[in-house]
Design a protein around this motif. Structure first.
Motif, mmCIF file in Angstrom:
data_model
loop_
_atom_site.group_PDB
_atom_site.id
_atom_site.type_symbol
_atom_site.label_atom_id
_atom_site.label_comp_id
_atom_site.label_asym_id
_atom_site.label_seq_id
_atom_site.Cartn_x
_atom_site.Cartn_y
_atom_site.Cartn_z
ATOM 1 N N ARG A 54 51.691 25.348 146.443
ATOM 2 C CA ARG A 54 50.944 24.204 146.969
ATOM 3 C C ARG A 54 49.778 23.839 146.066
ATOM 4 N NH1 ARG A 54 51.693 26.693 152.102
ATOM 5 N NH2 ARG A 54 49.601 27.572 151.982
ATOM 6 N N ARG A 55 49.130 24.844 145.496
ATOM 7 C CA ARG A 55 48.012 24.574 144.589
ATOM 8 C C ARG A 55 48.487 23.996 143.265
ATOM 9 N NH1 ARG A 55 44.076 29.519 143.837
ATOM 10 N NH2 ARG A 55 43.231 27.958 142.416
ATOM 11 N N ALA A 56 49.696 24.409 142.842
ATOM 12 C CA ALA A 56 50.183 23.996 141.518
ATOM 13 C C ALA A 56 50.773 22.593 141.532
ATOM 14 C CB ALA A 56 51.227 24.995 141.011
ATOM 15 N N VAL A 57 51.345 22.150 142.675
ATOM 16 C CA VAL A 57 52.016 20.854 142.736
ATOM 17 C C VAL A 57 51.113 19.842 143.410
ATOM 18 C CG1 VAL A 57 54.032 19.615 143.562
ATOM 19 C CG2 VAL A 57 54.245 22.016 142.865
ATOM 20 N N PRO A 58 50.640 18.809 142.710
ATOM 21 C CA PRO A 58 49.768 17.800 143.327
ATOM 22 C C PRO A 58 50.500 17.040 144.422
ATOM 23 C CG PRO A 58 49.755 17.648 140.912
ATOM 24 C CD PRO A 58 50.867 18.552 141.281
ATOM 25 N N GLY A 59 49.745 16.667 145.439
ATOM 26 C CA GLY A 59 50.287 15.834 146.497
ATOM 27 C C GLY A 59 50.843 16.591 147.670
ATOM 28 N N ILE A 60 50.990 17.934 147.543
ATOM 29 C CA ILE A 60 51.488 18.718 148.663
ATOM 30 C C ILE A 60 50.315 19.040 149.581
ATOM 31 C CG2 ILE A 60 52.534 20.903 149.346
ATOM 32 C CD1 ILE A 60 54.180 20.864 146.884
ATOM 33 N N ALA A 61 50.471 18.829 150.851
ATOM 34 C CA ALA A 61 49.381 19.040 151.788
ATOM 35 C C ALA A 61 49.028 20.497 151.854
ATOM 36 C CB ALA A 61 49.785 18.531 153.168
ATOM 37 N N LYS A 62 47.744 20.752 152.036
ATOM 38 C CA LYS A 62 47.282 22.113 152.185
ATOM 39 C C LYS A 62 47.585 22.600 153.604
ATOM 40 C CE LYS A 62 43.623 21.826 148.771
ATOM 41 N NZ LYS A 62 42.188 22.013 148.507
ATOM 42 N N SER A 74 53.300 33.180 147.486
ATOM 43 C CA SER A 74 54.046 32.307 146.577
ATOM 44 C C SER A 74 53.963 30.851 147.025
ATOM 45 C CB SER A 74 55.508 32.752 146.503
ATOM 46 O OG SER A 74 55.605 34.061 145.993
ATOM 47 N N SER A 75 54.087 30.610 148.338
ATOM 48 C CA SER A 75 53.992 29.240 148.826
ATOM 49 C C SER A 75 52.588 28.684 148.637
ATOM 50 C CB SER A 75 54.393 29.180 150.296
ATOM 51 O OG SER A 75 53.500 29.953 151.099
ATOM 52 N N HIS A 76 51.572 29.530 148.786
ATOM 53 C CA HIS A 76 50.192 29.086 148.570
ATOM 54 C C HIS A 76 49.977 28.700 147.113
ATOM 55 C CE1 HIS A 76 45.843 28.870 148.876
ATOM 56 N NE2 HIS A 76 45.737 29.758 147.884
ATOM 57 N N VAL A 77 50.489 29.499 146.191
ATOM 58 C CA VAL A 77 50.357 29.182 144.768
ATOM 59 C C VAL A 77 51.107 27.903 144.438
ATOM 60 C CG1 VAL A 77 50.936 29.964 142.437
ATOM 61 C CG2 VAL A 77 49.971 31.567 144.081
#
Length: 223
Positions: free
Chosen positions: A215-223, A210-213
């Motif tokens: 991060r991919r969905a919200v721009p600007g969050i570091a990978k 869920s956290s990986h999804v």
């Protein structure tokens, strides 16, 4: 305890092995069946639906007996080892339920997500991989965890096709020692611990996925 635990541990190892292989096979079969049931061609959809209805609508015990006792007879002449029968039977049975879970999860994705991907001229494969499946998997993981625990408990039926799993060992010890309360109390505890291990692992996986999804969905969050 010193006398009972070694044999129960041997049976537990067999149960764990069957459960792991059965879960892996059911995941694969659930994915294939869902692909068939969502295909654009009606005969292919019928094939997927027939499989799901047969294995979901009949008893797991009867299915195991059918694979173990009927397949070796003419005209099939297909003899399978008890271990193979256990894995195939559990995988096919719970894969049918898994297909229903996955199909429902795919339908739970809002239609606007599909429309937005089409408006962006995204190919069907990329649309499924990057938009639909991640959201569907988040919805599918909690019921899939319950199904895995059900599969674990369903492994107790393989003792009836001569496999020395945990239930088989418990019955064997009960017949030889007559310590029914102690033996089946230990058996209950072992099944409970194994179920909690599955639940713990799946909760961890669900949180990380869920956290990986997110991060991919919200721009600007570091990978």
């Amino acid at each position: 305890m010193r006398e009972l635990m070694p044999l129960l541990i041997k049976g537990t190892l067999v149960t764990v092995e069957i459960a792991v292989y059965g879960i892996l096979l059911s995941i694969v079969i659930a994915g294939v069946a869902t692909a068939l049931r969502t295909a654009p061609w009606r005969p292919v959809r019928w094939l997927g639906n027939i499989y799901v209805e047969i294995f979901r609508g009949t008893s797991l015990l009867v299915q195991l007996f059918w694979f173990f006792f009927v397949l070796p007879l003419p005209p099939f002449n297909l003899a399978l080892t008890p271990f193979t029968v256990a894995i195939v039977g559990l995988g096919l049975h719970y894969g049918a339920y898994g297909s229903e879970i996955l199909r429902g999860a795919l339908r739970s994705v809002p239609g606007g997500q599909y429309e937005a991907a089409i408006a962006l001229n995204m190919p069907a494969s990329a649309r499924m991989r990057r938009i639909v499946l991640p959201q569907a998997m988040i919805n599918a993981l909690p019921p899939a965890t319950n199904l895995m625990i059900e599969l674990l408990k369903g492994t107790s039926l393989v003792s009836l096709i001569t496999l020395s799993d945990l239930t088989f060992r418990a019955r064997q010890l009960d017949e030889s020692t007559f310590k029914t309360a102690q033996i089946f109390a230990l058996t209950l505890v072992i099944y409970f611990v194994l179920a909690q291990v599955i639940a713990f692992v799946m909760r961890r996986f669900e949180r990380r996925f869920s956290s990986h999804v997110a991060r991919r969905a919200v721009p600007g969050i570091a990978k």
